[in-house]
Enzyme design. Structure first.
Site, PDB file in Angstrom:
ATOM      1  N   SER A  10       0.841  -1.209  -0.002  1.00 59.22           N
ATOM      2  CA  SER A  10      -0.041   0.121  -0.044  1.00 59.22           C
ATOM      3  C   SER A  10       0.978   1.200  -0.135  1.00 59.22           C
ATOM      4  O   SER A  10       0.116   2.455  -0.314  1.00 59.22           O
ATOM      5  CB  SER A  10      -0.794  -0.096   1.378  1.00 59.22           C
ATOM      6  OG  SER A  10      -1.911  -0.788   1.039  1.00 59.22           O
ATOM      7  N   LYS A  42       0.605   3.509  -2.866  1.00 60.17           N
ATOM      8  CA  LYS A  42      -0.905   4.136  -3.118  1.00 60.17           C
ATOM      9  C   LYS A  42      -0.585   5.598  -3.388  1.00 60.17           C
ATOM     10  O   LYS A  42      -1.028   6.255  -4.151  1.00 60.17           O
ATOM     11  CB  LYS A  42      -1.700   3.709  -1.962  1.00 60.17           C
ATOM     12  CG  LYS A  42      -2.355   2.375  -2.297  1.00 60.17           C
ATOM     13  CD  LYS A  42      -3.055   2.030  -1.025  1.00 60.17           C
ATOM     14  CE  LYS A  42      -3.612   0.556  -1.065  1.00 60.17           C
ATOM     15  NZ  LYS A  42      -4.247   0.219   0.061  1.00 60.17           N
ATOM     16  N   TYR A 100      -2.685  -3.028 -10.314  1.00 59.65           N
ATOM     17  CA  TYR A 100      -2.517  -2.658  -9.151  1.00 59.65           C
ATOM     18  C   TYR A 100      -1.577  -3.649  -8.284  1.00 59.65           C
ATOM     19  O   TYR A 100      -1.022  -3.352  -7.461  1.00 59.65           O
ATOM     20  CB  TYR A 100      -3.925  -2.666  -8.367  1.00 59.65           C
ATOM     21  CG  TYR A 100      -3.991  -2.611  -6.923  1.00 59.65           C
ATOM     22  CD1 TYR A 100      -3.644  -1.355  -6.177  1.00 59.65           C
ATOM     23  CD2 TYR A 100      -4.306  -3.528  -6.426  1.00 59.65           C
ATOM     24  CE1 TYR A 100      -3.745  -1.275  -5.095  1.00 59.65           C
ATOM     25  CE2 TYR A 100      -4.454  -3.650  -4.994  1.00 59.65           C
ATOM     26  CZ  TYR A 100      -4.197  -2.450  -4.187  1.00 59.65           C
ATOM     27  OH  TYR A 100      -4.171  -2.284  -2.812  1.00 59.65           O
ATOM     28  N   TYR A 114      -5.334   4.069   7.548  1.00 60.06           N
ATOM     29  CA  TYR A 114      -6.453   3.557   7.595  1.00 60.06           C
ATOM     30  C   TYR A 114      -7.387   4.109   8.908  1.00 60.06           C
ATOM     31  O   TYR A 114      -7.325   5.119   9.418  1.00 60.06           O
ATOM     32  CB  TYR A 114      -6.268   1.983   7.709  1.00 60.06           C
ATOM     33  CG  TYR A 114      -5.427   1.467   6.627  1.00 60.06           C
ATOM     34  CD1 TYR A 114      -5.704   1.742   5.138  1.00 60.06           C
ATOM     35  CD2 TYR A 114      -4.310   0.873   6.887  1.00 60.06           C
ATOM     36  CE1 TYR A 114      -4.729   1.411   4.214  1.00 60.06           C
ATOM     37  CE2 TYR A 114      -3.388   0.415   5.952  1.00 60.06           C
ATOM     38  CZ  TYR A 114      -3.696   0.821   4.711  1.00 60.06           C
ATOM     39  OH  TYR A 114      -2.723   0.403   3.614  1.00 60.06           O
ATOM     40  N   VAL A 159       1.152  -3.663   4.076  1.00 61.28           N
ATOM     41  CA  VAL A 159       1.095  -5.181   4.750  1.00 61.28           C
ATOM     42  C   VAL A 159       2.467  -5.669   4.712  1.00 61.28           C
ATOM     43  O   VAL A 159       2.777  -6.765   5.476  1.00 61.28           O
ATOM     44  CB  VAL A 159      -0.040  -5.858   4.172  1.00 61.28           C
ATOM     45  CG1 VAL A 159      -1.587  -5.535   4.664  1.00 61.28           C
ATOM     46  CG2 VAL A 159      -0.039  -6.074   2.699  1.00 61.28           C
TER      47      VAL A 159
HETATM   48  N1  GLN Z   1      -1.546  -5.642  -2.023  1.00 59.70           N
HETATM   49  C1  GLN Z   1      -2.097  -5.420  -0.857  1.00 59.70           C
HETATM   50  C2  GLN Z   1      -3.911  -5.536  -0.790  1.00 59.70           C
HETATM   51  O1  GLN Z   1      -4.163  -4.947  -1.719  1.00 59.70           O
HETATM   52  C3  GLN Z   1      -1.838  -3.865  -0.179  1.00 59.70           C
HETATM   53  C4  GLN Z   1      -2.665  -3.666   1.174  1.00 59.70           C
HETATM   54  C5  GLN Z   1      -1.882  -3.055   2.315  1.00 59.70           C
HETATM   55  O2  GLN Z   1      -0.739  -2.917   1.978  1.00 59.70           O
HETATM   56  N2  GLN Z   1      -2.595  -2.532   3.161  1.00 59.70           N
HETATM   57  O3  GLN Z   1      -4.469  -6.190  -0.089  1.00 59.70           O
END
Ligand code: GLN
Length: 467
Positions: free
Chosen positions: A75, A78, A200, A252, A270
């Site tokens: 993420s 992003k 993505y 988040y 993550v």
């Molecule tokens: N690739 C992960 C997902 O889409 C990224 C989520 C994250 O890093 N919080 O679930």
């Protein structure tokens, strides 16, 4: 005799040893949380990896721990892809497709505007996939290549995909597919779901190090210009916009608590990485694969909390600017020209020297410094020679404004000074500005390149006014 040289090492050592101390403390104290396994390949990470890196807006790097260990962006991609979509389409068109409100929900929540399917913000998965789909390209391969190049420009070198992590998420990423289908069914997402999800997943699987994370964050801290390569990646307007969204949505459903505890815009992933940005100062990257229930790195969060407090980085704990904007405030009574004048003039000036105020300002003058400068000007004009209640007629006063040590006047400060000096000029205050090459354009009755000439000019005018 042997001389000690003061090079980079001692400065680097001071910062690095602090980073080392912070990192060692979390390694010793903190084994909580668990490594993400919903993307199976991520579960292979060593839970004990731990790194922290800091890069200044001058590009100086400081690292501690496993800062060269590869991790995937997840993420953390992003905000950078969002920046690219903003650069491609502009703020308004992007805002019509993805919001900027914190959802208060988990990263993979179905947080779509009822009716339109517009995702709440680009930091949760739905909004991130939307941002990915907005990147300008004629096909998916070209779209990903543009994203890869953008991420590489932020990191300062060419980045590539960890194919194993990509394949692993392609196999298991049904929830993200479902989210994309929901957006498409509501008419929010245009184009192919499969292509969008694949691009993505690829951006999430781009491999970096903690040191890269710090450079990417430093690029946001530095108004969108990579401080290591000097390349302007997205410009300061977009960088500022992205940082604002990171501040409210980047962590988040822990974003509010994060702003309280750490006080820096941040984004987690993550795989266990987090970037945090101290605007105009530093980019920070941290890494520790064990996650808390929000999907944020436990050790990363703890290191950033401590770093923020040790280096006093909290955005809301700003103390007033340290150096005074006015470093000299006096009157012509102290002027050397005054002392060398013939007796009669000297006597006249002695009585009236308070009518010539001399102020010297310094540094970078932004809104707050300009506000202080205007107050000092007001106070200095009220100053009276000691023991005198009334000024002789006419009421004119003189102000010598020495700006030689001013390094920069921000637009807001220029505007304020301009308006105030114009007002003073209209009210019998004669302004003499001291600066080389007239580099700052401000209203004045006279321009000088040294203070003595400016004061002598005011004294002459004062003597004429007394006659
Ligand atoms: N690739 C992960 C997902 O889409 C990224 C989520 C994250 O890093 N919080 O679930």
């Amino acid at each position: 005799m042997k001389m000690t040289t003061l090079g980079h090492a001692p400065i680097g050592h001071v910062v690095t040893s602090t980073l080392q101390g912070i990192r060692n403390r979390v390694v010793a104290d903190d084994r909580s949380g668990s490594v993400a396994d919903y993307i199976p390949e991520l579960s292979l990470a060593n839970p004990d990896w731990c790194a922290v890196a800091l890069v200044s807006v001058e590009g100086h790097p400081y690292v501690a721990g496993d800062a060269a260990q590869p991790l995937t962006l997840q993420s953390i991609s992003k905000p950078f892809v969002y920046a690219l979509a903003l650069a491609d389409l502009g703020l308004e068109r992007v805002a019509s497709r993805v919001g900027s409100e914190p959802s208060g929900e988990a990263f993979n929540a179905i947080s779509l505007e009822p009716g339109t399917g517009r995702p709440a913000n680009p930091m949760i998965n739905a909004g991130a996939m939307m941002a990915t789909s907005l990147v300008r390209a004629s096909n998916a391969a070209e779209r990903f290549e543009r994203i890869r190049q953008c991420l590489s420009a932020f990191a300062g070198h060419s980045l590539s995909v960890d194919e194993a992590v990509f394949a692993s998420e392609m196999e298991t990423g049904d929830r993200n597919r479902a989210l994309a289908y929901l957006m498409r069914s509501a008419g929010a997402l245009q184009g192919s779901v499969n292509e969008c999800v694949e691009v993505y997943f690829r951006q999430c699987a781009v491999s970096v190090t903690t040191r890269d994370l710090a450079v990417m964050a430093a690029t946001l801290a530095n108004g969108g210009v990579n401080p290591v390569t000097g390349i302007d990646v997205v410009g300061d307007r977009i960088a500022g916009h992205v940082l604002s969204v990171m501040a409210t949505c980047g962590m988040y459903d822990f974003s509010g608590e994060w702003l309280l505890q750490v006080g820096l815009p941040a984004k987690s992933g993550v795989s266990g990485g987090i970037i945090a940005v101290s605007p105009g100062q530093f980019g920070i990257g941290v890494f520790g694969p064990r996650l808390d229930r929000h999907g944020n790195s436990v050790r990363g969060t703890n290191m950033l909390r401590e770093l923020s407090s040790r280096f006093d980085l909290h955005l809301m704990h700003r103390s007033p600017q340290s150096g005074p904007v006015v470093y000299r405030a006096t009157t012509a009574a102290a002027s050397p020209s005054h002392r060398t004048r013939p007796g009669e003039e000297r006597d006249a000036l002695q009585t009236d020297a308070g009518r010539i105020a001399i102020l010297a300002a310094q540094g970078e003058i932004e809104f707050a410094a300009a506000e202080r400068l205007l107050w000092t000007i007001e106070h200095s004009l009220e100053a009276r020679p000691e023991g005198r209640a009334l000024r002789p007629q006419p009421e004119a006063q003189w102000l010598v404004l020495d700006l030689r040590r001013v390094t920069r006047l921000h637009p807001a400060a220029t505007h304020m000074l301009d308006a105030h000096l114009t007002h003073l000029l209209a009210h019998d205050v004669f302004i003499a500005i001291v600066q080389p090459d007239e580099r700052l354009l401000l209203p004045a009755a006279g321009e000088f390149d040294n203070c003595d000439d400016a004061v002598a000019w005011c004294e002459d005018a004062l003597l004429v006014a007394r006659r």
